[in-house]
Design an enzyme around this catalytic site. Structure first.
Site, PDB file in Angstrom:
ATOM      1  N   GLY A 258      -7.727   1.181  -4.096  1.00  0.00           N
ATOM      2  CA  GLY A 258      -7.520  -0.469  -4.376  1.00  0.00           C
ATOM      3  C   GLY A 258      -6.634  -0.815  -5.289  1.00  0.00           C
ATOM      4  O   GLY A 258      -5.887  -2.030  -5.231  1.00  0.00           O
TER       5      GLY A 258
ATOM      6  N   CYS B 143     -13.379   1.887   5.160  1.00  0.00           N
ATOM      7  CA  CYS B 143     -12.566   1.248   3.492  1.00  0.00           C
ATOM      8  C   CYS B 143     -11.791   0.204   3.802  1.00  0.00           C
ATOM      9  O   CYS B 143     -10.919   0.413   4.944  1.00  0.00           O
ATOM     10  CB  CYS B 143     -11.692   2.615   3.084  1.00  0.00           C
ATOM     11  SG  CYS B 143     -10.980   2.217   1.587  1.00  0.00           S
TER      12      CYS B 143
ATOM     13  N   CYS C  95     -15.592  -4.579   0.037  1.00  0.00           N
ATOM     14  CA  CYS C  95     -15.443  -3.220  -0.293  1.00  0.00           C
ATOM     15  C   CYS C  95     -16.631  -2.574  -0.171  1.00  0.00           C
ATOM     16  O   CYS C  95     -17.634  -2.790  -0.420  1.00  0.00           O
ATOM     17  CB  CYS C  95     -14.785  -3.236  -1.810  1.00  0.00           C
ATOM     18  SG  CYS C  95     -14.793  -1.324  -2.505  1.00  0.00           S
ATOM     19  N   THR C  96     -16.393  -1.349   0.496  1.00  0.00           N
ATOM     20  CA  THR C  96     -17.548  -0.599   0.870  1.00  0.00           C
ATOM     21  C   THR C  96     -18.531  -0.014  -0.470  1.00  0.00           C
ATOM     22  O   THR C  96     -19.497   0.339  -0.291  1.00  0.00           O
ATOM     23  CB  THR C  96     -17.331   0.441   1.930  1.00  0.00           C
ATOM     24  OG1 THR C  96     -16.295   1.300   1.332  1.00  0.00           O
ATOM     25  CG2 THR C  96     -16.876  -0.135   3.190  1.00  0.00           C
TER      26      THR C  96
HETATM   27  N1  DGL Z   1     -13.943   1.385  -0.429  1.00  0.00           N
HETATM   28  C1  DGL Z   1     -12.924   0.915  -0.447  1.00  0.00           C
HETATM   29  C2  DGL Z   1     -12.881  -0.482   0.330  1.00  0.00           C
HETATM   30  O1  DGL Z   1     -13.647  -0.861   0.919  1.00  0.00           O
HETATM   31  C3  DGL Z   1     -11.862   1.223  -1.340  1.00  0.00           C
HETATM   32  C4  DGL Z   1     -12.246   1.256  -2.956  1.00  0.00           C
HETATM   33  C5  DGL Z   1     -11.221   1.745  -3.841  1.00  0.00           C
HETATM   34  O2  DGL Z   1     -10.695   2.962  -3.578  1.00  0.00           O
HETATM   35  O3  DGL Z   1     -10.496   1.281  -4.342  1.00  0.00           O
HETATM   36  O4  DGL Z   1     -11.811  -1.131   0.272  1.00  0.00           O
END
Ligand code: DGL
Length: 284
Positions: free
Chosen positions: A45, A76, A198-199
């Site tokens: 991110g 993601c 964000c997941t």
């Molecule tokens: N889980 C990810 C998302 O849904 C990204 C989190 C990250 O790596 O910053 O955006």
């Protein structure tokens, strides 16, 4: 040609996509899954768009080459925003599903017409997100927060040696971002709907709910993404025709480019999966 008994690939920068895998496991009991957590390069991110695109292509290609996946779920938001268009162009034969912050469903559920959105800096800054925001009825006001550091702290909370410090950091960041978003509640002028864009944040949702109060609706995307995956597999004739493999050994294989102990702890804690399902992925 994909085989209908091939696994479904699921990718994320780390453990956040396990929240989507959870929904996929429930919705698709006949399927096998291979999950790849790019923990060695997380978080995405706060990295450049180019970096996220390169990593997303590398891990997708790995699952195609080594695991012959029939479908790919990009679990993601940051990777979807940066790379889904290129992925579609490069792999036209693959059933491909991405995730995006659930802004549209939020417009249908809010009563106060004020919606909070928490996502990574990369997602918020992306053209895809900005276009989505601009396409919605201006009658709903979106208060958007780029939550720097939060995905990283959630990643670190699974590492035994860092868990306590990471948990304290999660609490601190949640309090800060919730207060910066504004007043939550169901009265006029208050935010009554909060989108988890964000997941990773799904794994902090109990704490978030406590902070914003029980009347505020939290919206995540795991279930709709699982339903969309199911629909696409149906229309392409790629659903696994075999009997449910719900409890079968080896139904899910999880790989990490980073810390294996962290992945094992997260898989156990959130999906009750055994350590023997978790493996190291090298040379990606
Ligand atoms: N889980 C990810 C998302 O849904 C990204 C989190 C990250 O790596 O910053 O955006």
């Amino acid at each position: 040609m994909s085989s209908n008994t091939a696994p479904i690939g699921v990718i994320d920068s780390g453990i956040g996509g396990l929240s989507v895998l959870q929904s996929l496991l429930t919705a698709l009991p006949h399927e096998h899954f291979v999950y790849l957590a790019d923990n060695g390069h997380a978080p995405y991110g706060e990295k450049t768009d180019l970096f996220v695109r390169q990593r997303t292509h590398a891990i997708a290609q790995h699952l195609i080459d080594r695991h012959h996946i029939k479908a790919l779920v990009v679990a993601c938001n940051t990777a979807t925003a940066a790379a889904i268009h290129e992925l579609r162009a490069r792999h036209p034969q693959l059933v491909l599903v991405g995730v995006e912050p659930a802004l549209k469903p939020a417009t249908q559920r809010t009563r106060t017409r004020r919606v909070g959105v928490m996502a990574t800096k990369g997602t918020v800054a992306s053209d895809k997100f900005q276009r989505l925001l601009a396409s919605l009825d201006p009658a709903t006001h979106f208060e958007v927060k780029a939550c720097n550091g939060l995905a990283l702290a959630i990643e670190q909370s699974t590492l035994p040696a860092q868990a306590d410090a990471a948990q304290a950091e999660i609490s601190r960041l949640l309090k800060q971002y919730v207060s910066e978003l504004g007043a939550f509640g169901t009265h006029s002028g208050e935010i009554d709907t909060l989108v988890l864009g964000c997941t990773h944040y799904v794994f902090a949702q109990d704490q978030l709910q406590q902070l914003v109060g029980p009347e505020v609706q939290l919206i995540s995307t795991g279930d709709p993404v699982a339903r969309q995956t199911q629909r696409l597999l149906e229309t392409t004739g790629l659903l696994n025709p075999h009997a449910a493999v719900a409890r079968a050994h080896g139904r899910v294989n999880l790989y990490t480019t980073g810390d294996l102990a962290g992945l094992k702890a997260a898989a156990h804690r959130w999906l009750q999966l055994p350590a023997s399902d978790c493996h190291l992925a090298t040379n990606i």
